[in-house]
Design a protein around this motif. Structure first.
Motif, short mmCIF file in Angstrom:
data_model
loop_
_atom_site.label_atom_id
_atom_site.label_comp_id
_atom_site.label_asym_id
_atom_site.label_seq_id
_atom_site.Cartn_x
_atom_site.Cartn_y
_atom_site.Cartn_z
N ARG A 236 0.90 -1.13 0.07
CA ARG A 236 0.11 -0.04 -0.09
C ARG A 236 0.88 1.23 0.07
NH1 ARG A 236 -5.39 -0.44 2.48
NH2 ARG A 236 -5.35 1.75 2.75
N GLU A 237 0.35 2.09 -0.41
CA GLU A 237 1.11 3.45 -0.51
C GLU A 237 1.06 4.10 0.90
OE1 GLU A 237 0.93 6.71 -3.47
OE2 GLU A 237 0.64 5.23 -4.62
N ALA A 238 2.08 4.59 1.42
CA ALA A 238 1.93 5.20 2.82
C ALA A 238 1.30 6.84 2.86
CB ALA A 238 3.38 5.60 3.39
N GLY A 239 0.56 6.98 3.73
CA GLY A 239 -0.04 8.03 3.69
C GLY A 239 0.67 9.29 4.41
N PHE B 372 2.82 2.33 9.98
CA PHE B 372 2.85 3.69 9.31
C PHE B 372 2.90 3.75 7.67
CE2 PHE B 372 3.95 5.64 13.61
CZ PHE B 372 2.50 6.09 13.93
N LYS B 373 3.59 2.61 7.36
CA LYS B 373 3.80 2.51 5.92
C LYS B 373 2.67 1.93 5.23
CE LYS B 373 8.51 1.05 6.09
NZ LYS B 373 9.25 -0.39 6.27
N VAL B 374 1.64 1.54 5.87
CA VAL B 374 0.26 1.20 5.14
C VAL B 374 -0.90 1.92 5.55
CG1 VAL B 374 0.99 -1.25 5.07
CG2 VAL B 374 -0.28 -0.43 7.12
N ALA B 375 -0.61 3.05 6.46
CA ALA B 375 -1.77 3.96 7.08
C ALA B 375 -1.81 5.12 6.13
CB ALA B 375 -1.39 4.58 8.53
N ASP B 376 -3.24 5.35 5.94
CA ASP B 376 -3.38 6.56 5.03
C ASP B 376 -3.20 7.92 5.99
OD1 ASP B 376 -4.85 5.24 2.64
OD2 ASP B 376 -5.84 4.31 4.36
N ILE B 377 -3.51 7.78 7.40
CA ILE B 377 -3.07 8.98 8.16
C ILE B 377 -2.62 8.25 9.51
CG2 ILE B 377 -5.55 9.17 9.04
CD1 ILE B 377 -4.70 12.29 9.38
N GLY B 378 -1.45 8.48 9.98
CA GLY B 378 -0.88 8.37 11.21
C GLY B 378 -0.53 9.34 12.13
#
Lengths: 264, 401
Positions: A236-239, B372-378
């Motif tokens: 997944r792309e990191a946010g 955090f690498k997969v989170a849209d917001i962390g």
């Protein structure tokens, strides 16, 4: 009474990666350990043996010569003797070929009452070898055990097993196979004495020549499945990342984000 | 080919009694297979003298091509006095339908019951062309032995090209038994299925805890068997009113062949796993929540968002939550619209169980945490300080709206 524990040596999986260039598995420098669920199977075997002198725990591992280390660990934990099943002709065995090979070894052992295996190995994650082994031996099975009790006559075991809804207690006739998903809550540290004793215990090696099985049934040749490709999972792309040292500010940013996405 | 070792055979008739197809008889003290033998292996499994062997020669490509149909095991759960197919069965139907159309074959569902009525409408509505039903009061609860005998019997007689089961605890208990009895290749816990140009099933699954993906073929045996991870495939749209044929299958099942007995069932909270399998929003707790008491904040946040609570493996091991709501490789895979990970570092074994979520929010005090690498917001910070404020802000936002 004889209890057989099947143990597997596995790499520390978090360190295994696919080389995105070559598409091959990179296991260089990755430590090998005893599969944690096999360690749990050992825990239940040792629990059973407590206070019973006539219970013998035999531990078996099929793998490369280095798998001896996993067997030594089981001997240190308290297994009585060990069998290393190793041969280049076993290489590439899928779960069926592995189960068949182990079943031939078990048939060579004089009377096994109970077989304990880990619910799955953390590298392959198939959970198939145990049940396939039980089927090859024509014995019953209970999977996902968290505890077991032997009846007085030692003809049955009562197994507490995990399901996706909670727990069940299942009674099984012996001989039978149990796959284990939970062991001791606290791990006893092996003493220097345990290590010395383990070195004095019997550890024998068996090869394809000891099985009396046609070579076409073993290893890659005897496997019914073939791995045709391995590749890294899609990431997944990191946010964005928000600094949380000021909780109200950070919380407000998250709420804005959730509002945008219509969750609030 | 079925071979009886006449020296070892004692003529005990166990095979005769346990043959699902009444195809074994004992003549002059020795067992013998009749012409209607399907090679399902039930006799071999019950023979205490190991006198029966089934030699399964490698089939030619022409023989393999004769196998047809995508079969699915309808694992059911009790709803009052009815049996209802699990959600994973509907997921398998959607996927199986797609594969069957590519192959130009039919989708059939195996339904096993003790006599209680089974909801067949959703099976047809979600893509089944037919149902093969078997009824026997010995099937009141799942048992490895009874289910293996019946399912192996049906598969041996019907010869499908593909056979899929949900990778649930019972599905993963049953599939390898059936595979080994019929000497079939089996792939565990698939997350992708495709048909290749040679009409073979390409079975793709995570291995090494989710660090790699492997694509697997079953070139030499049919059916190609796979268990499929729940909550990975979509449940397709239902076509109400769609119907198909129901065939009642006839096999013999002998009580003596069932070597286990279910003594007790203890459900943790009955809704627990269903709640995370079907939840639109999940708030998951990890070790970073520090103490059992802090889980009340997780629950509160989940309630505020109309969702359910879940957790990672370490807090299951610590006994804070039941294993039924554990997310990850050794727990349940989930794919909600919103997944909030609180105090979860994001080990690959956890991520593989939740990375299909549409939106991911992470709170963790370690800026290097892989979550955090997969989170849209962390948020990098102390979850226990942030959660109360977050809950209050959400309440205020809702009140304002």
């Amino acid at each position: 009474m004889r209890v057989l524990v099947c143990a597997k040596q596995v790499p520390e999986v978090t360190d295994v990666q696919v080389d995105p260039e070559t598409g091959t598995l990179n296991r260089d420098g990755v430590a090998s350990i005893l599969n944690p669920f096999c360690e749990y199977a050992m825990d239940l075997a040792l629990d059973l043996k407590k206070g019973m002198d006539d219970v013998e725990i035999v531990v078996l591992s099929m793998g490369p010569p280095q798998a001896r280390a996993a067997l030594m660990r089981c001997l240190e934990m308290g297994a009585d003797r060990a069998i290393l099943v190793t041969d280049r002709r076993f290489a590439g065995a899928d779960t069926w070929a592995t189960a068949l090979t182990i079943s031939k070894i078990v048939e060579k052992l004089d009377k096994v009452d109970l077989i304990l295996v880990g619910k799955h190995a953390i590298d392959g994650d198939t959970a198939q070898v145990g049940p396939e082994l039980a089927e090859c031996l024509n014995i019953p099975q209970v999977t996902y055990a968290v505890g077991l009790e032997l009846d007085e006559k030692r003809r049955r075991v009562r197994v507490r097993r995990e399901t996706d809804r909670g727990h069940q207690v299942v009674q099984m006739r012996l001989p039978g196979l149990v796959s284990v998903s939970k062991g001791a809550a606290l791990r006893r540290v092996c003493s220097f004495q345990d290590i010395l004793e383990a070195r004095r215990k019997e550890l024998i090696t068996m090869t394809a020549d000891d099985l009396g099985v046609d070579e076409s049934e073993l290893g890659l040749k005897g496997s019914l499945t073939q791995v045709v490709k391995i590749f890294p999972p899609v990431e997944r792309e990191a946010g964005r990342v928000v600094d949380g040292t000021n909780p109200p500010l950070a919380a407000r940013q998250v709420v804005e984000f959730l509002k945008d996405k219509h969750f609030v | 080919m079925l071979v009886v070792d006449s020296k070892a055979c004692t003529g005990c008739k166990l095979c005769e009694k346990n043959c699902p197809f009444s195809a074994m008889i004992v003549v002059e003290g020795t067992a013998k297979a009749l012409e209607n033998c399907t090679l399902c292996g039930a006799c071999m499994n019950v023979c205490s003298e190991h006198a029966i062997q089934i030699e399964r020669a490698q089939a030619s490509p022409e023989e393999l091509a004769r196998y047809s149909g995508v079969f699915i095991w309808a694992e059911c759960e009790e709803h009052g006095d009815r049996l209802v197919p699990k959600k994973v069965v509907l997921e398998l139907l959607h996927e199986g339908r797609r594969l069957a159309e590519q192959l130009g074959e039919q989708v059939k569902v195996l339904v096993l019951t003790d006599g209680r009525p089974v909801d067949l409408d959703p099976l047809f509505a979600h893509g089944a062309d037919g149902v093969i039903r078997y009824e026997n009061k010995l099937l009141d609860r799942y048992s490895t032995d009874a289910y293996t005998t019946v399912v192996s019997g049906i598969i041996a007689a019907k010869k499908p090209s593909v056979f899929l089961l949900g990778a649930t605890p019972d599905g993963r208990d049953l599939a390898p038994r059936v595979a080994a009895r019929l000497k079939l290749g089996l792939t565990a816990d698939c997350t992708m299925l495709e048909i290749n140009e040679d009409r073979q099933l390409v079975q793709t699954r995570p291995a090494f805890g989710g660090n790699i993906m492997a694509s697997i073929l079953t070139p030499f045996s049919r059916p190609q068997m796979a268990t499929v991870r729940p909550n990975v495939f979509q449940v397709g749209d239902a076509a109400p009113g769609r119907t198909g044929e129901v065939e009642d299958f006839e096999v013999t099942l002998n009580k003596g062949a069932v070597r286990t007995r279910l003594l007790e069932v203890e459900a943790v909270v009955e809704e627990a796993v269903e709640s995370i399998e079907n939840a639109r929003v999940i708030v998951a707790a990890g070790q970073g929540c520090q103490a059992l008491e802090n889980l009340s904040l997780i629950r509160e946040l989940a309630e505020e968002l109309g969702g359910s609570m879940a957790g990672s493996r370490p807090i299951v091991e610590a006994g804070w939550i039941p294993h039924t709501i554990q997310v990850g490789q050794s727990g349940t895979t989930v794919s909600p619209d919103l997944y909030i990970a609180v105090g979860i570092s994001g080990a690959v074994q956890h991520v593989v169980g939740m990375s299909g979520s549409r939106t991911i929010v992470a709170i963790n005090n370690d800026p290097e945490a892989p979550i955090f690498k997969v989170a849209d917001i962390g948020i990098v910070g102390d979850a226990m300080e942030i959660l109360p404020v977050l809950i209050r802000e959400i309440r205020e936002a809702k009140a304002a709206a």
